[in-house]
Design a protein around this motif. Structure first.
Motif, PDB file in Angstrom:
ATOM      1  N   GLU A  52       0.844  -1.195   0.000  1.00 12.91           N
ATOM      2  CA  GLU A  52       0.000   0.000   0.000  1.00 12.91           C
ATOM      3  C   GLU A  52       0.882   1.250   0.000  1.00 12.91           C
ATOM      4  OE1 GLU A  52      -3.105   2.364   2.945  1.00 12.91           O
ATOM      5  OE2 GLU A  52      -2.815   0.197   3.205  1.00 12.91           O
ATOM      6  N   LEU A  53       0.568   2.214  -0.869  1.00 15.08           N
ATOM      7  CA  LEU A  53       1.353   3.440  -0.927  1.00 15.08           C
ATOM      8  C   LEU A  53       1.141   4.283   0.320  1.00 15.08           C
ATOM      9  CD1 LEU A  53       1.013   4.676  -4.630  1.00 15.08           C
ATOM     10  CD2 LEU A  53       2.661   3.071  -3.626  1.00 15.08           C
ATOM     11  N   ALA A  54       2.208   4.972   0.721  1.00 13.22           N
ATOM     12  CA  ALA A  54       2.116   5.857   1.879  1.00 13.22           C
ATOM     13  C   ALA A  54       1.294   7.102   1.552  1.00 13.22           C
ATOM     14  CB  ALA A  54       3.515   6.253   2.346  1.00 13.22           C
ATOM     15  N   VAL A  55       1.366   7.560   0.301  1.00 13.54           N
ATOM     16  CA  VAL A  55       0.627   8.745  -0.093  1.00 13.54           C
ATOM     17  C   VAL A  55      -0.865   8.427  -0.177  1.00 13.54           C
ATOM     18  CG1 VAL A  55       0.764   8.344  -2.596  1.00 13.54           C
ATOM     19  CG2 VAL A  55       0.609  10.681  -1.726  1.00 13.54           C
ATOM     20  N   LEU A 104       6.770   5.527  -2.276  1.00 12.45           N
ATOM     21  CA  LEU A 104       7.083   4.654  -1.151  1.00 12.45           C
ATOM     22  C   LEU A 104       5.824   4.000  -0.606  1.00 12.45           C
ATOM     23  CD1 LEU A 104       9.580   6.975   0.767  1.00 12.45           C
ATOM     24  CD2 LEU A 104      10.120   5.190  -0.905  1.00 12.45           C
ATOM     25  N   SER A 105       6.000   2.803  -0.063  1.00 18.51           N
ATOM     26  CA  SER A 105       4.889   2.131   0.593  1.00 18.51           C
ATOM     27  C   SER A 105       4.844   2.529   2.062  1.00 18.51           C
ATOM     28  CB  SER A 105       5.042   0.609   0.477  1.00 18.51           C
ATOM     29  OG  SER A 105       6.009   0.138   1.396  1.00 18.51           O
ATOM     30  N   VAL A 106       3.801   2.118   2.743  1.00 18.38           N
ATOM     31  CA  VAL A 106       3.668   2.444   4.167  1.00 18.38           C
ATOM     32  C   VAL A 106       4.762   1.768   4.994  1.00 18.38           C
ATOM     33  CG1 VAL A 106       1.188   2.874   4.053  1.00 18.38           C
ATOM     34  CG2 VAL A 106       2.015   0.554   4.466  1.00 18.38           C
ATOM     35  N   GLU A 107       5.397   0.737   4.431  1.00 19.39           N
ATOM     36  CA  GLU A 107       6.440   0.018   5.165  1.00 19.39           C
ATOM     37  C   GLU A 107       7.853   0.397   4.726  1.00 19.39           C
ATOM     38  OE1 GLU A 107       5.603  -4.120   4.764  1.00 19.39           O
ATOM     39  OE2 GLU A 107       3.932  -4.069   6.187  1.00 19.39           O
ATOM     40  N   ASP A 108       7.998   1.195   3.675  1.00 17.19           N
ATOM     41  CA  ASP A 108       9.328   1.574   3.205  1.00 17.19           C
ATOM     42  C   ASP A 108       9.962   2.597   4.141  1.00 17.19           C
ATOM     43  OD1 ASP A 108       9.500  -0.026   0.936  1.00 17.19           O
ATOM     44  OD2 ASP A 108       8.423   1.427  -0.296  1.00 17.19           O
ATOM     45  N   ASP A 109      11.266   2.470   4.333  1.00 14.33           N
ATOM     46  CA  ASP A 109      12.040   3.425   5.114  1.00 14.33           C
ATOM     47  C   ASP A 109      13.117   3.990   4.196  1.00 14.33           C
ATOM     48  OD1 ASP A 109      13.579   4.898   6.829  1.00 14.33           O
ATOM     49  OD2 ASP A 109      13.878   3.288   8.299  1.00 14.33           O
ATOM     50  N   ILE A 110      12.924   5.230   3.738  1.00 14.75           N
ATOM     51  CA  ILE A 110      13.845   5.808   2.761  1.00 14.75           C
ATOM     52  C   ILE A 110      15.266   5.914   3.319  1.00 14.75           C
ATOM     53  CG2 ILE A 110      13.473   8.242   3.393  1.00 14.75           C
ATOM     54  CD1 ILE A 110      13.449   8.821   0.352  1.00 14.75           C
TER      55      ILE A 110
END
Length: 208
Positions: A52-55, A104-110
Motif C-alpha cells: 500500500e502506498l504511503a501517499v 514509497l509504501s507504508v512500510e518503506d524506510d527511505i
C-alpha cells in the motif's frame, strides 16, 4: 538495442485502459497474488499485507492509461522495430507534473535505501495491479482462489488486463502487465499535489 542508452525510444501513443474506483483514498500497487503464498491461499492462512502506498489520494474514480513505446532491437541476427508497454499510469488530475519522486509504501524506510536502490514490488507472473486498499481482501480473493484451482472470473480489458469490482464497497482492482514487477513513481504538481501515479516495469537496473 533497448538496453543501449543511446538507442532512440519513442512514445507512440497513450491508451486509456479503463477507470478505477478508489473510495478509501488508499491505493495498493502490487501483484494481485504471489506464488510463494499459494500454500497460505489454499488453506485460508494469513498472508503478508499488500504493498500500500504511503501517499493518500482523494477518494474518486480515476483513469488508468498505458504508454506504448517503439524502438529498434535485434532478434536472431535481424534488426527490427519493437513495440512494448513502457509504463502504466493512474491519472489523479490533468494538472501539469513538474517533478517526480519514488512512490514509497507504508512500510518503506527511505533512510535504509542504498544508493541507486528503487523501492518496488515483485511479480513472478509479470502482473501488477492498482486496487483500493480498503477493499483489498475482497478484490484480490478471486486471484487467491484461482491459485487454488478455481477458474478465474474477471472483466476482460484490452491488452490482457483485467478488472475486478466490489459493488458492496464501490471499489475496483485493475491489473496490468509488469515484467518481474515494477517501480512506482509519483508525479507532483507545482502545489505539491499528486497528479499521476506511474508504474515502470522490468528487473532492477533495467533501462526503459
Amino acid at each position: 538495442m533497448y538496453d543501449d542508452p543511446t538507442t532512440p525510444v519513442v512514445v507512440t501513443g497513450i491508451e486509456e485502459l479503463t477507470t478505477i474506483r478508489v473510495p478509501s483514498g488508499r491505493l495498493v500497487v502490487d501483484a494481485p497474488w504471489h506464488d510463494d503464498q499459494v500454500y497460505e491461499y489454499g488453506r485460508g492462512l494469513p498472508t503478508r499485507p499488500p504493498r500500500e502506498l504511503a501517499v493518500r489520494i482523494p477518494p474518486g474514480v480515476y483513469r488508468v492509461e498505458i504508454a506504448w513505446t517503439a524502438g529498434p532491437y535485434e532478434f536472431m541476427g535481424e534488426h527490427v522495430d519493437g513495440v512494448e508497454c513502457a509504463a502504466t499510469r493512474l491519472c489523479i488530475s490533468d494538472d501539469p507534473v513538474v517533478g517526480w519522486e519514488m512512490g514509497l509504501s507504508v512500510e518503506d524506510d527511505i533512510a535504509r535505501l542504498q544508493p541507486g536502490e528503487e523501492p518496488r514490488f515483485f511479480s513472478d507472473a509479470n502482473v501488477g495491479c492498482f486496487a483500493d486498499a480498503g477493499a483489498w481482501t475482497t478484490l484480490s480473493a478471486r486471484f487467491r482462489t484461482f491459485m487454488d484451482g478455481i477458474p478465474l472470473e474477471t472483466e476482460q480489458l484490452a491488452d490482457g488486463c483485467e478488472r475486478v469490482r466490489d459493488e458492496s464497497q464501490q471499489a475496483d482492482l485493475v491489473t496490468f502487465g509488469a515484467e518481474s514487477g515494477g517501480v512506482v513513481w509519483l508525479g507532483r504538481t507545482k502545489t505539491g499535489d499528486v497528479a499521476a501515479i506511474v508504474v515502470t516495469s522490468g528487473m532492477p537496473g533495467a533501462k526503459a
